[in-house]
Design an enzyme around this catalytic site. Structure first.
Site, PDB file in Angstrom:
ATOM      1  N   LYS A 183     -20.976  30.669 -31.949  1.00  0.00           N
ATOM      2  CA  LYS A 183     -20.836  30.790 -33.399  1.00  0.00           C
ATOM      3  C   LYS A 183     -21.859  31.793 -33.913  1.00  0.00           C
ATOM      4  O   LYS A 183     -23.060  31.514 -33.916  1.00  0.00           O
ATOM      5  CB  LYS A 183     -21.061  29.454 -34.111  1.00  0.00           C
ATOM      6  CG  LYS A 183     -20.726  29.523 -35.609  1.00  0.00           C
ATOM      7  CD  LYS A 183     -21.343  28.416 -36.430  1.00  0.00           C
ATOM      8  CE  LYS A 183     -22.740  28.755 -36.904  1.00  0.00           C
ATOM      9  NZ  LYS A 183     -22.766  29.876 -37.902  1.00  0.00           N
ATOM     10  N   THR A 238     -36.644  27.447 -37.837  1.00  0.00           N
ATOM     11  CA  THR A 238     -37.147  26.168 -37.344  1.00  0.00           C
ATOM     12  C   THR A 238     -36.429  25.013 -38.013  1.00  0.00           C
ATOM     13  O   THR A 238     -36.131  23.996 -37.369  1.00  0.00           O
ATOM     14  CB  THR A 238     -38.669  26.088 -37.564  1.00  0.00           C
ATOM     15  OG1 THR A 238     -39.303  27.109 -36.782  1.00  0.00           O
ATOM     16  CG2 THR A 238     -39.225  24.736 -37.164  1.00  0.00           C
ATOM     17  N   GLY A 241     -33.100  24.704 -36.321  1.00  0.00           N
ATOM     18  CA  GLY A 241     -33.305  24.181 -34.977  1.00  0.00           C
ATOM     19  C   GLY A 241     -33.573  22.687 -34.979  1.00  0.00           C
ATOM     20  O   GLY A 241     -33.078  21.948 -34.117  1.00  0.00           O
ATOM     21  N   GLU A 259     -34.894  29.257 -29.863  1.00  0.00           N
ATOM     22  CA  GLU A 259     -35.843  30.307 -30.219  1.00  0.00           C
ATOM     23  C   GLU A 259     -35.886  30.347 -31.739  1.00  0.00           C
ATOM     24  O   GLU A 259     -34.909  30.725 -32.386  1.00  0.00           O
ATOM     25  CB  GLU A 259     -35.396  31.662 -29.636  1.00  0.00           C
ATOM     26  CG  GLU A 259     -36.529  32.665 -29.547  1.00  0.00           C
ATOM     27  CD  GLU A 259     -36.398  33.798 -30.558  1.00  0.00           C
ATOM     28  OE1 GLU A 259     -37.267  34.689 -30.559  1.00  0.00           O
ATOM     29  OE2 GLU A 259     -35.454  33.795 -31.357  1.00  0.00           O
ATOM     30  N   CYS A 293     -37.746  37.392 -36.249  1.00  0.00           N
ATOM     31  CA  CYS A 293     -38.553  36.194 -36.016  1.00  0.00           C
ATOM     32  C   CYS A 293     -39.939  36.539 -35.488  1.00  0.00           C
ATOM     33  O   CYS A 293     -40.896  35.807 -35.716  1.00  0.00           O
ATOM     34  CB  CYS A 293     -37.833  35.251 -35.065  1.00  0.00           C
ATOM     35  SG  CYS A 293     -37.346  36.016 -33.504  1.00  0.00           S
ATOM     36  N   GLU A 390     -42.908  31.278 -43.350  1.00  0.00           N
ATOM     37  CA  GLU A 390     -42.197  32.402 -42.735  1.00  0.00           C
ATOM     38  C   GLU A 390     -41.341  33.042 -43.828  1.00  0.00           C
ATOM     39  O   GLU A 390     -40.340  32.470 -44.264  1.00  0.00           O
ATOM     40  CB  GLU A 390     -41.318  31.950 -41.571  1.00  0.00           C
ATOM     41  CG  GLU A 390     -40.633  33.133 -40.900  1.00  0.00           C
ATOM     42  CD  GLU A 390     -39.650  32.735 -39.822  1.00  0.00           C
ATOM     43  OE1 GLU A 390     -39.467  33.528 -38.871  1.00  0.00           O
ATOM     44  OE2 GLU A 390     -39.047  31.655 -39.926  1.00  0.00           O
TER      45      GLU A 390
END
Length: 487
Positions: A183, A238, A241, A259, A293, A390
């Protein structure tokens, strides 16, 4: 031939790619071009039934082709032919990718697309070079460690480097004998569909590479939670994830490679080549407008050379000129969406309100599309939002130190540990810091990946689990069993 193109004339493969066929869908998520904000197409959204269809196609292709059981060199040859076709179709791929994404067309053919082909060739060569092993046992038995593919791998890629991220996932999984259901991001899906079509044209069995389009909550959840997905590989934030880990835990147990985000420091000592450092540091936050990233967004510089280095970086940041991604001369990218640009601006304002000083930038650019000025913020401490968050944009902070201990303390981040940069001419210091920096990658006197795909990438802390690239990525797509035979 110029790569520049009219964005209104590029045909797109709009649909899911399952079993070697493009499956169209009428409704979907509106997508806008980052370079001018124009709505141009809707991205279909695969629900549970479509994801299940893709997984069943992958299972059937594995069985019919015996992909995981053929002579490994046959897998190598097929993947090499695919890489050749990707290179041959580079101009078409570049235009599709540039239209949809933040990647300028002039950087794609020699950059992202060539790298994607290289990565596939790199992993293809592992197919007949990595396998099982014999284990030391007593004379009365024979111990073996057998290696085999997982089956169907579910992969999810981000919007910032769509093609090369697809290469990260597809190359090792296919070389290791698996099928893949991938995806891509709903904001940049179509170049991934096109390379999946190229896989079939190159001779890979139809159904080994399937692409389902859609968002994370619907399509991503269905994919990662599917009971017949044997392994998950994800690159993204993150937060996303963590949601994938939660979903997998709720629906079963399976291995994952994640990652994730980063907030990477760049440490500069007074003995460094400051001109070289300035080029690398400015480039790390202006390349793709900082939407990477591993972007080195925290400058930590020895106080005695801080003014000189900052001035050099400011000059390079101020030289950035925006342009549409379909212009072959463009070097500075737009932000992916208005929402993301607003988020960048919000963090910059919060950073200033918390005591930071905006030394340059800090505003949207006066240009069509979603452009944001390269921004440098000084006067920040470890609690400032520009240090903590971030940002995923062209924003660099600057802090100073006087001792190595202070530099190390500033470099450590409570959440992230993806990458780091170190600029110094002292070899002993280089070794000391390489050992102590809390990051999965340490770049010394540079800040960028090379095209040495043998070097794995992955993070510490909440920057991820496992590795992409390198031998580690191939082995992560194989599982092992122990066999003990009495003689």
């Amino acid at each position: 031939m110029s790569l520049s193109f009219d964005p209104d004339t590029i045909p797109l493969p709009v649909g899911h790619f399952i079993g070697g066929e493009l499956i169209s869908a009428e409704d979907g998520i509106e997508i806008r071009r980052p370079s001018d904000g124009k709505s141009y197409v809707a991205c279909p959204v695969a629900g549970i039934d479509m994801v299940d269809r893709a997984v069943e196609s992958a299972k059937a292709a594995l069985k019919a082709s015996n992909w995981g059981g053929v002579r490994p060199r046959e897998r190598t040859k097929a993947l090499q032919a695919w890489a050749d076709l990707i290179e041959a179709e580079a101009a078409t791929l570049a235009r599709i990718e540039a239209l949809c994404s933040t990647r300028p067309v002039g950087q794609l053919v020699a950059g992202d697309i060539a790298i994607t082909a290289e990565q596939i060739r790199f992993f293809a060569e592992f197919a007949d070079k990595e396998g099982g092993d014999l284990a030391p046992t007593d004379d009365g038995s024979l111990g073996m460690i057998m290696s085999e593919p997982y089956g169907v791998v579910g992969a999810i890629t981000p919007w910032n480097f769509p093609l090369s991220m697809a290469g990260w996932k597809l190359g090792p999984a296919l070389a290791a004998g698996n099928a893949v259901v991938l995806k891509p991001s709903e904001m940049t899906p179509f170049s991934t569909v096109y390379i999946a079509q190229l896989a079939v044209r190159a001779g890979l069995p139809a159904g080994l590479v399937n692409v389902v389009l859609g968002d994370g909550p619907t399509t991503g959840t269905a994919l990662t939670g599917h009971p017949d997905i044997a392994k998950v590989s994800f690159t993204g934030s993150t937060r996303a994830g963590s949601a994938i880990m939660e979903n997998v835990a709720r629906t079963g147990v399976k291995p994952m490679t994640l990652e994730l985000g980063g907030k990477s420091p760049q440490l500069v000592f007074a003995d460094a080549d400051l001109d070289k450092a300035a080029i690398a540091i400015a480039g790390s936050v202006t390349f793709n407008a900082g939407q990477a990233c591993v972007a080195g967004t925290r400058l930590i510089v020895e106080k005695s050379v801080a003014d000189r280095l900052t001035a050099a970086i400011l000059g390079k940041m101020k030289a950035a000129r925006p342009g549409p991604t379909w212009d072959a001369t463009t070097q500075y990218s737009p932000i992916i969406s208005e929402r993301q640009r607003a988020r960048i601006g919000g963090i910059v304002r919060a950073a200033v309100e918390a005591g930071g000083e905006c030394l340059t930038g800090g505003n949207m650019m006066d240009h069509a599309g979603y452009f944001y000025e390269p921004t440098l913020i000084g006067g920040v401490d470890q609690s400032n939002p520009a240090i903590v968050e971030e940002i995923f944009g062209p924003v660099l902070t600057v802090q100073t130190f006087e001792t190595e201990e202070e530099a190390l303390a500033l470099s450590s981040h409570s959440t992230y540990g993806l990458a780091s940069g170190l600029f110094t001419s002292d070899l002993s210091r280089t070794i000391r810091f390489a050992r102590k920096l809390e990051a999965g990658t340490v770049w010394v006197n540079r800040y960028s990946r090379s095209r040495d795909h043998i070097l794995p990438t992955g993070g510490y802390k909440r920057s991820g689990i496992g590795k992409d690239l390198g031998r580690e990525a191939y082995l992560a797509n194989r599982r092992t069993k122990s066999v003990l035979i009495s003689l």
